[in-house]
Design a protein around this motif. Structure first.
Motif, PDB file in Angstrom:
ATOM      1  N   ASP A  57       0.841  -1.196   0.000  1.00 22.17           N
ATOM      2  CA  ASP A  57       0.000   0.000   0.000  1.00 22.17           C
ATOM      3  C   ASP A  57       0.881   1.253   0.000  1.00 22.17           C
ATOM      4  O   ASP A  57       1.218   1.783   1.060  1.00 22.17           O
ATOM      5  N   PRO A  58       1.284   1.714  -1.172  1.00 21.05           N
ATOM      6  CA  PRO A  58       2.195   2.868  -1.256  1.00 21.05           C
ATOM      7  C   PRO A  58       1.716   4.108  -0.504  1.00 21.05           C
ATOM      8  O   PRO A  58       2.532   4.855   0.027  1.00 21.05           O
ATOM      9  N   LEU A  99       9.430  -2.063  -6.977  1.00 16.94           N
ATOM     10  CA  LEU A  99       9.652  -1.014  -7.973  1.00 16.94           C
ATOM     11  C   LEU A  99       8.894   0.265  -7.625  1.00 16.94           C
ATOM     12  O   LEU A  99       9.432   1.367  -7.755  1.00 16.94           O
ATOM     13  N   GLU A 100       7.670   0.116  -7.160  1.00 12.91           N
ATOM     14  CA  GLU A 100       6.875   1.281  -6.745  1.00 12.91           C
ATOM     15  C   GLU A 100       7.550   1.986  -5.565  1.00 12.91           C
ATOM     16  O   GLU A 100       7.651   3.212  -5.523  1.00 12.91           O
ATOM     17  N   PHE A 101       8.031   1.208  -4.616  1.00 17.00           N
ATOM     18  CA  PHE A 101       8.728   1.767  -3.460  1.00 17.00           C
ATOM     19  C   PHE A 101       9.992   2.505  -3.895  1.00 17.00           C
ATOM     20  O   PHE A 101      10.278   3.609  -3.450  1.00 17.00           O
ATOM     21  N   SER A 104       9.207   5.809  -5.499  1.00 18.75           N
ATOM     22  CA  SER A 104       8.831   6.794  -4.481  1.00 18.75           C
ATOM     23  C   SER A 104      10.055   7.341  -3.767  1.00 18.75           C
ATOM     24  O   SER A 104      10.148   8.543  -3.517  1.00 18.75           O
ATOM     25  N   ALA A 105      10.996   6.465  -3.440  1.00 19.86           N
ATOM     26  CA  ALA A 105      12.199   6.902  -2.733  1.00 19.86           C
ATOM     27  C   ALA A 105      13.097   7.748  -3.634  1.00 19.86           C
ATOM     28  O   ALA A 105      13.660   8.752  -3.179  1.00 19.86           O
ATOM     29  N   VAL A 106      13.213   7.372  -4.888  1.00 21.73           N
ATOM     30  CA  VAL A 106      14.025   8.158  -5.815  1.00 21.73           C
ATOM     31  C   VAL A 106      13.420   9.544  -5.993  1.00 21.73           C
ATOM     32  O   VAL A 106      14.142  10.552  -6.081  1.00 21.73           O
ATOM     33  N   SER A 107      12.105   9.641  -5.971  1.00 20.38           N
ATOM     34  CA  SER A 107      11.471  10.954  -6.084  1.00 20.38           C
ATOM     35  C   SER A 107      11.770  11.841  -4.875  1.00 20.38           C
ATOM     36  O   SER A 107      11.600  13.049  -4.920  1.00 20.38           O
ATOM     37  N   GLN A 108      12.226  11.214  -3.785  1.00 27.45           N
ATOM     38  CA  GLN A 108      12.630  11.947  -2.582  1.00 27.45           C
ATOM     39  C   GLN A 108      14.154  12.060  -2.491  1.00 27.45           C
ATOM     40  O   GLN A 108      14.721  12.278  -1.447  1.00 27.45           O
TER      41      GLN A 108
END
Length: 113
Positions: A57-58, A99-101, A104-108
């Motif tokens: 659940d992202p 991959l979704e996680f 999300s982390a790369v976007s931060q």
């Protein structure tokens, strides 16, 4: 460095978490679905930034991920590693969750995986 660990309550993750805390060189965060059930690392939770959420659940972790802003991701979480579930087709869900996680982390601004 800010390090985020998934799977910190598992066998390998618990040893890694203990070592990082012992070294006292990094800020450490963990993502846990059920912190009360994390018996291997219960005594170490006061030393980490706790993100209560699930990789399934992202939305459960995104806002806290943006608060912690990790530099490094150590991904050790995998659902269904015991018994009959090891060979289920649902194991592919672990890949898409990871991959979704990671996105999300790369976007931060996370830069190491």
């Amino acid at each position: 460095m800010k390090v985020l660990i998934t799977g910190a309550s598992g066998f390998i993750g618990s040893f890694l978490l203990k070592q990082l805390i012992k070294e006292d060189k990094h800020e450490v965060a963990v993502i846990l679905r059920d912190p009360l059930n994390a018996w291997r690392i219960k005594s170490f939770l006061e030393h980490v930034y706790l993100i209560k959420g699930s990789l399934d659940d992202p939305e459960s972790y995104r806002s806290q991920l943006s608060v912690f802003k990790p530099d490094v991701l150590i991904h050790l979480a995998w659902d269904g590693v015991v018994s009959k579930r090891r060979n289920e087709a649902g194991q592919w869900r672990n890949v898409s969750n990871m991959l979704e996680f990671m996105e999300s982390a790369v976007s931060q601004d996370a830069h190491t995986f």
